[in-house]
Design an enzyme around this catalytic site. Structure first.
Site, PDB file in Angstrom:
ATOM      1  N   GLU A 273       0.830  -1.214   0.000  1.00  0.00           N
ATOM      2  CA  GLU A 273       0.000   0.000   0.000  1.00  0.00           C
ATOM      3  C   GLU A 273       0.864   1.264   0.000  1.00  0.00           C
ATOM      4  O   GLU A 273       0.772   2.087   0.907  1.00  0.00           O
ATOM      5  CB  GLU A 273      -0.902   0.003   1.245  1.00  0.00           C
ATOM      6  CG  GLU A 273      -1.787  -1.213   1.398  1.00  0.00           C
ATOM      7  CD  GLU A 273      -2.549  -1.226   2.736  1.00  0.00           C
ATOM      8  OE1 GLU A 273      -2.288  -0.373   3.611  1.00  0.00           O
ATOM      9  OE2 GLU A 273      -3.416  -2.101   2.884  1.00  0.00           O
ATOM     10  N   PRO A 274       1.708   1.447  -0.994  1.00  0.00           N
ATOM     11  CA  PRO A 274       2.578   2.622  -0.975  1.00  0.00           C
ATOM     12  C   PRO A 274       1.814   3.906  -1.307  1.00  0.00           C
ATOM     13  O   PRO A 274       0.931   3.909  -2.157  1.00  0.00           O
ATOM     14  CB  PRO A 274       3.579   2.319  -2.097  1.00  0.00           C
ATOM     15  CG  PRO A 274       2.806   1.500  -3.071  1.00  0.00           C
ATOM     16  CD  PRO A 274       1.883   0.650  -2.230  1.00  0.00           C
ATOM     17  N   ARG A 276       3.425   7.607  -0.181  1.00  0.00           N
ATOM     18  CA  ARG A 276       4.474   8.622  -0.310  1.00  0.00           C
ATOM     19  C   ARG A 276       5.513   8.255  -1.369  1.00  0.00           C
ATOM     20  O   ARG A 276       5.953   9.120  -2.133  1.00  0.00           O
ATOM     21  CB  ARG A 276       5.167   8.754   1.048  1.00  0.00           C
ATOM     22  CG  ARG A 276       6.118   9.923   1.150  1.00  0.00           C
ATOM     23  CD  ARG A 276       6.947   9.825   2.433  1.00  0.00           C
ATOM     24  NE  ARG A 276       6.200   9.484   3.603  1.00  0.00           N
ATOM     25  CZ  ARG A 276       5.704  10.357   4.486  1.00  0.00           C
ATOM     26  NH1 ARG A 276       5.898  11.641   4.329  1.00  0.00           N
ATOM     27  NH2 ARG A 276       5.036   9.937   5.538  1.00  0.00           N
ATOM     28  N   CYS A 342      -2.334  33.443  10.614  1.00  0.00           N
ATOM     29  CA  CYS A 342      -2.105  34.105  11.900  1.00  0.00           C
ATOM     30  C   CYS A 342      -1.716  33.130  12.991  1.00  0.00           C
ATOM     31  O   CYS A 342      -2.427  32.943  13.976  1.00  0.00           O
ATOM     32  CB  CYS A 342      -3.349  34.891  12.278  1.00  0.00           C
ATOM     33  SG  CYS A 342      -3.689  36.103  11.010  1.00  0.00           S
ATOM     34  N   GLU A 343      -0.604  32.442  12.799  1.00  0.00           N
ATOM     35  CA  GLU A 343      -0.052  31.542  13.813  1.00  0.00           C
ATOM     36  C   GLU A 343       1.456  31.521  13.619  1.00  0.00           C
ATOM     37  O   GLU A 343       1.931  31.442  12.485  1.00  0.00           O
ATOM     38  CB  GLU A 343      -0.539  30.105  13.605  1.00  0.00           C
ATOM     39  CG  GLU A 343      -2.015  29.938  13.739  1.00  0.00           C
ATOM     40  CD  GLU A 343      -2.401  28.546  14.231  1.00  0.00           C
ATOM     41  OE1 GLU A 343      -1.561  27.853  14.839  1.00  0.00           O
ATOM     42  OE2 GLU A 343      -3.556  28.192  14.003  1.00  0.00           O
TER      43      GLU A 343
HETATM   44  N1  LLP Z   1      -1.540   1.936   4.463  1.00  0.00           N
HETATM   45  C1  LLP Z   1      -2.041   2.405   5.619  1.00  0.00           C
HETATM   46  C2  LLP Z   1      -2.956   1.564   6.379  1.00  0.00           C
HETATM   47  C3  LLP Z   1      -1.682   3.680   6.075  1.00  0.00           C
HETATM   48  O1  LLP Z   1      -2.174   4.135   7.211  1.00  0.00           O
HETATM   49  C4  LLP Z   1      -0.789   4.476   5.309  1.00  0.00           C
HETATM   50  C5  LLP Z   1      -0.410   5.814   5.740  1.00  0.00           C
HETATM   51  C6  LLP Z   1      -0.311   3.957   4.093  1.00  0.00           C
HETATM   52  C7  LLP Z   1      -0.697   2.668   3.705  1.00  0.00           C
HETATM   53  C8  LLP Z   1       0.616   4.721   3.193  1.00  0.00           C
HETATM   54  O2  LLP Z   1       1.834   4.972   3.802  1.00  0.00           O
HETATM   55  P1  LLP Z   1       3.024   5.635   2.962  1.00  0.00           P
HETATM   56  O3  LLP Z   1       3.472   4.646   1.942  1.00  0.00           O
HETATM   57  O4  LLP Z   1       2.517   6.880   2.344  1.00  0.00           O
HETATM   58  O5  LLP Z   1       4.053   5.898   3.990  1.00  0.00           O
HETATM   59  N2  LLP Z   1       0.591  12.653   6.920  1.00  0.00           N
HETATM   60  C9  LLP Z   1       1.828  11.961   7.211  1.00  0.00           C
HETATM   61  C10 LLP Z   1       1.801  10.526   6.760  1.00  0.00           C
HETATM   62  C11 LLP Z   1       0.661   9.741   7.340  1.00  0.00           C
HETATM   63  C12 LLP Z   1       0.613   8.318   6.877  1.00  0.00           C
HETATM   64  C13 LLP Z   1      -0.663   7.673   7.279  1.00  0.00           C
HETATM   65  N3  LLP Z   1      -0.829   6.340   6.836  1.00  0.00           N
HETATM   66  C14 LLP Z   1       2.975  12.734   6.576  1.00  0.00           C
HETATM   67  O6  LLP Z   1       2.733  13.768   5.942  1.00  0.00           O
HETATM   68  O7  LLP Z   1       4.135  12.369   6.744  1.00  0.00           O
END
Ligand code: LLP
Length: 412
Positions: A273-274, A276, A342-343
């Site tokens: 589940e990528p 980022r 405004c923070e």
């Molecule tokens: N699967 C599940 C169940 C997740 O909760 C997440 C991310 C992903 C896959 C994807 O993860 P990734 O491959 O993107 O690392 N807002 C934060 C990141 C929060 C991630 C939440 N879950 C940031 O900006 O760093």
């Protein structure tokens, strides 16, 4: 690797000058590169070519329909966490049979919609959720395919807010509770256990925590086999990190190889589940300098993008590289790049060495394709930015800039 490069003294998004885009579409402006999205998806997906697998892009990272459509056309499945994300994925033409649904608080109407759509499986995070899914599926005269999300208690060595697989986190079930839940799932009408799931965190910069989790999951899988539960899917979640500054995360190929060594030969279909690692470096946020201001202690560069557009620096103290769109070659200063909100927490960078810039000039904030626009808000009644998808020389308005009318349209 991405396709935002300097050519003839200015920044281009693939074949298009970023300054031209800013002139035509205004700022703040998100610009995504289609070639980068494709390249990242392919790099990720082909890293697992040696295994029966499915790459389910995590919609939360960047949920723009144009992005989802592009990835779906390349064969991506999707990982969703809400009814809204289900709606988006279906609107983008994603095959429901390639959708997995995670999250600790799925509401009845969201569960119903996912069952009606015929998604591949629910990643279940509590006993109560399991019972609820069973009830709703039975009401609908169907069977829900489920995995239980196991919390393996592994430290992903990342920011605490985005660590999800430690025992103090709200996610998943510990090993003992998972065993009990599978036992229950086996007998519960309306559900069929088909998988095991785990997601330990985000922005991981080494493969070790993944492997540590995988070893625990595989040991757990043996127990399930002993219980006569034969699952088909192993979902390892997302979490592979990217380079924002000087991080050196593993290349997807390295990750793929490590998993292939462990999983090769097992009769399990791997789900990843990528988010980022596909979208992060495929987007930039372009912003214009409104003013500069020198105080006795700081040089401030006040830009028209703010924490409502990109909250990562404010929320996690994240680093995003910032550079001039058209470098003017002036001397470096140590500056705070701040927005109009405004923070005092409204900043894109603090104490950053940046060439002196002037009002009206453009800056690009890199690595903003994931958790940028998707975490944006209307705070301070600021319309959300325009999103563009560049593909070679072609520019698509993936989302038009919000208007003031949009901002009050749902209110009375
Ligand atoms: N699967 C599940 C169940 C997740 O909760 C997440 C991310 C992903 C896959 C994807 O993860 P990734 O491959 O993107 O690392 N807002 C934060 C990141 C929060 C991630 C939440 N879950 C940031 O900006 O760093």
């Amino acid at each position: 690797m991405h396709f935002f490069n300097y050519e003839n003294g200015e920044l281009k998004a693939e074949g298009v000058r970023v300054a031209d885009l800013a002139r035509e579409y205004g700022t703040p402006l998100y610009v995504y590169s289609a070639a980068t999205l494709r390249r990242h998806f392919k790099a990720y997906d082909s890293a697992f070519a040696g295994l029966d697998h499915m790459t389910c892009y995590s919609v939360k990272a960047n949920s723009n329909l144009s992005v989802l459509r592009l990835l779906a056309e390349m064969g991506a499945g999707m990982d969703i966490v809400s009814g809204g994300e289900l709606y988006r994925a279906l609107a983008a033409g994603v095959d429901p049979g390639r959708i997995v649904y995670s999250g600790v608080g799925k509401r009845p109407e969201e569960i119903r919609a996912a069952l009606e759509a015929g998604i591949l499986m629910f990643n279940v995070e509590s006993m109560q959720e399991l019972e609820r899914i069973g009830e709703i599926a039975s009401e609908l005269g169907t069977t829900a395919r489920i995995s239980l999300r196991i919390n393996p208690d592994v430290d992903p060595r990342t920011h605490p807010y985005i660590s999800t697989g430690m025992k103090t986190n709200k996610f998943g079930l510990d090993m003992d509770a998972s065993l009990a839940a599978y036992q229950r799932a086996k007998d519960l009408p309306g559900v069929e256990p088909v998988g095991i799931d785990c997601h330990i965190g985000s922005q991981l910069t080494s493969v070790e925590p993944f492997l540590e989790a995988l070893d625990k999951i595989l040991a757990f899988h043996d127990k399930l086999c002993d219980m006569g539960i034969n699952i088909q899917y192993l979902d390892l979640g997302g979490g592979l990190g990217i380079t924002y500054n000087e991080e050196e995360p593993p290349h997807p190929a390295e990750f793929g190889q490590a998993l292939t060594e462990r999983l090769g030969g097992l009769p399990l279909r791997l789900i990843l589940e990528p988010g980022r690692s596909i979208a992060g470096n495929a987007g930039i946020l372009v912003t214009e300098v409104v003013y500069t201001k020198d105080t006795p202690s700081k040089h401030f560069v006040i830009v028209d993008a703010a924490m409502n557009d990109l909250i990562r620096p404010s929320l996690y103290g994240s680093y995003h590289r910032i550079a001039e769109v058209v470098p003017a070659g002036r001397e470096d200063l140590t500056v705070d790049v701040v927005g109009p909100i405004c923070e005092s927490g409204d900043f894109l960078a603090r104490d950053r060495a940046l060439p002196r810039v002037e009002s009206g000039e453009l800056l690009a904030c890199f690595s903003a394709g994931a958790y940028g626009f998707s975490m944006s808000s209307n705070y301070n009644t600021r319309p959300r930015a325009c999103e563009l998808l560049v593909d070679g020389e072609n520019v698509t308005v993936a989302r038009r800039r919000e208007t003031y009318d949009d901002l009050i349209a749902a209110e009375r």
